[in-house]
Design an enzyme around this catalytic site. Sequence first.
Site, short mmCIF file in Angstrom:
data_model
loop_
_atom_site.label_atom_id
_atom_site.label_comp_id
_atom_site.label_asym_id
_atom_site.label_seq_id
_atom_site.Cartn_x
_atom_site.Cartn_y
_atom_site.Cartn_z
N ALA A 161 -33.56 -14.31 -49.78
CA ALA A 161 -33.35 -14.18 -51.55
C ALA A 161 -34.93 -13.34 -51.04
CB ALA A 161 -33.67 -15.11 -52.23
N ASP A 169 -34.94 -10.02 -49.07
CA ASP A 169 -34.99 -9.05 -50.67
C ASP A 169 -36.13 -8.81 -51.15
OD1 ASP A 169 -31.90 -8.72 -49.23
OD2 ASP A 169 -30.91 -9.61 -50.99
N SER A 213 -20.38 3.19 -13.90
CA SER A 213 -19.88 2.01 -14.39
C SER A 213 -19.93 0.70 -13.20
CB SER A 213 -18.50 3.01 -14.74
OG SER A 213 -18.24 3.53 -13.45
N LEU A 214 -19.22 0.04 -13.18
CA LEU A 214 -18.67 -1.31 -13.11
C LEU A 214 -17.58 -0.59 -11.35
CD1 LEU A 214 -20.50 -3.72 -15.01
CD2 LEU A 214 -21.82 -2.54 -12.97
N LYS A 241 -19.62 -9.31 -20.11
CA LYS A 241 -19.35 -7.93 -20.03
C LYS A 241 -18.52 -7.43 -21.44
CE LYS A 241 -17.00 -4.14 -18.00
NZ LYS A 241 -15.88 -3.89 -18.29
N CYS A 260 18.91 -11.27 -45.19
CA CYS A 260 19.52 -11.62 -45.56
C CYS A 260 20.37 -12.49 -46.65
CB CYS A 260 20.98 -11.86 -43.42
SG CYS A 260 22.41 -12.02 -44.00
N CYS A 266 26.14 -15.67 -42.92
CA CYS A 266 25.72 -15.33 -41.92
C CYS A 266 25.44 -16.05 -40.25
CB CYS A 266 24.23 -14.60 -42.09
SG CYS A 266 23.71 -13.66 -40.91
S1 IVH Z 1 -23.98 -3.11 -16.50
C1 IVH Z 1 -24.53 -0.23 -13.78
N1 IVH Z 1 -24.25 -5.14 -18.49
O1 IVH Z 1 -19.07 -2.26 -19.11
C2 IVH Z 1 -24.26 -1.72 -14.47
N2 IVH Z 1 -22.11 -3.03 -18.29
O2 IVH Z 1 -18.03 -0.37 -16.57
C3 IVH Z 1 -24.45 -0.99 -15.78
N3 IVH Z 1 -21.40 -3.45 -20.51
O3 IVH Z 1 -19.91 1.30 -19.14
C4 IVH Z 1 -23.76 -1.37 -16.38
N4 IVH Z 1 -21.48 -5.62 -20.99
O4 IVH Z 1 -20.05 -0.09 -21.05
C5 IVH Z 1 -23.28 -3.65 -17.89
N5 IVH Z 1 -23.78 -7.04 -19.82
C6 IVH Z 1 -22.95 -5.69 -19.61
C7 IVH Z 1 -22.40 -5.18 -20.01
C8 IVH Z 1 -21.80 -4.01 -19.45
C9 IVH Z 1 -20.76 -4.47 -21.37
C10 IVH Z 1 -19.98 -1.97 -19.99
C11 IVH Z 1 -20.73 -1.57 -20.09
C12 IVH Z 1 -20.27 0.12 -19.11
C13 IVH Z 1 -19.37 -0.59 -18.43
C14 IVH Z 1 -19.05 -1.06 -17.18
#
Ligand code: IVH
Length: 670
Positions: A32, A35, A80-81, A113, A421, A426
Amino acid sequence: MNAGDRVETLRAQLDEANYRYYVLDAPTIADAAYDEMMRELQEIEAAHPELQSELSPTRRVGAAPSARFAPVEHRTTMLSLANAFSIDERRAFDERVRKLLGEPQVAYICELKIDGLAVALRYRDGVFVQGATRGDGRVGEEVTGNLRVIPGVPLRLRERLAGEFEARGEVYLRKSDFHELNLRRERNGAPRFANPRNAASGGLRQLDPELTRERHLSFFAYTFVEPPPAIATQHAALERLRALGFPVNPNVRPAASIDEAVAFCEEWERRRDELDYEIDGVAIKVDRFDFQERLGTVARDPRWAVAFKFKAREATTKLEGITVSVGRTGTLNPNAVLAPVEIGGITIRNATLHNEAYIASNDIRIGDQVIVVRAGDVIPRVVGPIRELRTGKERIFHMPTKCPVCGADVDRPEGEAMARCTNASCPAQLVERLRHFASRAAMDIEGLGDVLSEQLVAGGLVKTFADLYALDGQRFASLERLGEKSAANLVQAIAASKKRGLTRLLIGLGIRYVGEQTAAILARDFRTMEALSAADEESLQRSEGIGPEVAASVRLFFAQRRNRDAIEALAAAGVEMVERGAAPPPDSALKGKRFVLTGTLASMTRDEAKAALEALGARTSDSVSGKTDFVVAGEEAGSKLQRAKELGVPTIDEETFRRMLTEARSPTPR
Ligand code: IVH
């Protein structure tokens, strides 16, 4: 204080409140109060256009809807990982890291992740200027306006960092927001989203940021590009992000060795359902940035990190067909026939589709690519289609109108999800129905429980209730685990059940909506199975408490030839079809009449008056309506009497009432 100062104060307070709410997860002011400050700020800004600013918390607006998203080239690739699934793969990762670095032990940091989508946020002099999706890692789509409406994305950093700064993280949808979103969509007749990730990803790609706002997306930052030399570890980077105003996931753990990292993975695989957002694994990262740099990157994957993926819970596959099975209670259950797909190490070929309403409300069609979820021991289920992959050849499913097991009519009462049914014999339902028929509240056949019901049906000895009465001791004794003595007892119990009377028999037949109370009322009012089976819906509804649903269900039951045959066979076997208990005189003039009692009666209590009326087949109610036949007015009758007069309902005094009762009890022969 002048308006300019007040605006600055309010903005600072609101920014601080947002930070505490979205980043520290520790709100300090009440909604509140928030707001109220927001309202005051909006008012001042409206009155003083010269004080307006893009960075004001009142201006968390996106941008005008755009026709398409502009491409954004990432200055450093969004990596990516690489995935690791087993403990061995995590150990192999650790060994390679230590070998490449020539270190006996390397410290890691473990992060959850988050299952969302990666974005890059660019700031100039501490102000959010551009946001982009990951795209292919090199070029993404510009979604600045959409990111601006996500409350966790800071529009201005808490420190005025000179020059360019880029943070990266994950946009996601909380499970609670996902469920609410789907509820709203259901109410609006829109198909549900299959999972939070799809809903988040679609939400971020809306051309109109207002539509993005409605999805209630969230954000966690996990890294920034080009950290200054003062920040030497991922751990410190997360701290810094938090200090700058970004929400950072709190479930982070330093691990001195890979074993500790593995323990963290195991802990969160177990605990993942405690979180209000989906995680699909754990990111294990080398903590020291100088080590990260030395390890470098191969193709798209850094050599300094690995994603430990949890056992999958869902997969996408083709819905090749829908079969229908009949459950033990007569429900028609649609089952998905899937192109075989592996989920978490198990090949899935079938999954449940729950019921017809579920298929319709999720807009699932035969031929669709669908998302299938399998969590733990739960039966796999289809959660929804991927509409983007439709070819136009998909077919809409219709529930059969005849039972696929016995061919009887299928009924789906309005407002119910399940089709059923209608045949009491049945084969698909017989075991459950037999058990219910024999249960204590119904025909009370001691010794005839789950196991025996199964055996009798499986052995083909009972195809309809009446078959029970033809079984002799020898037949029973031939069944597994049933001695001669118990067989004899059972034969006796079955014979004794013939005399239970109409109420118990009606309970035993398992007519939908006809439980103990309703069965007793029907038996009391109709007396014989013959009369009940001939009654139309209107006369059924004249009985106390029998509404249109129950009446329709009773009619539907007796309308099935198979059910009439089953009852005839029971009668032929000697099962009693009449009610012997107390009954209202057949011609009670008060049967079905509705009374309202008001005021005090001199000769009886109100409960006694009610009981007397009910014994004569009349009904009582507490309020006067157009349907009321008589209002009985005792001493000091009040508003009900008034209401009766308004509606023109006849009112009678106590004496007339008593006379009515007496006459109804001993009707004058017609
Ligand atoms: S590190 C080089 N940390 O997972 C490192 N990624 O394939 C780049 N993701 O595309 C990513 N939580 O979208 C990292 N704590 C985290 C994450 C994370 C989610 C996703 C992210 C990335 C994919 C890894």
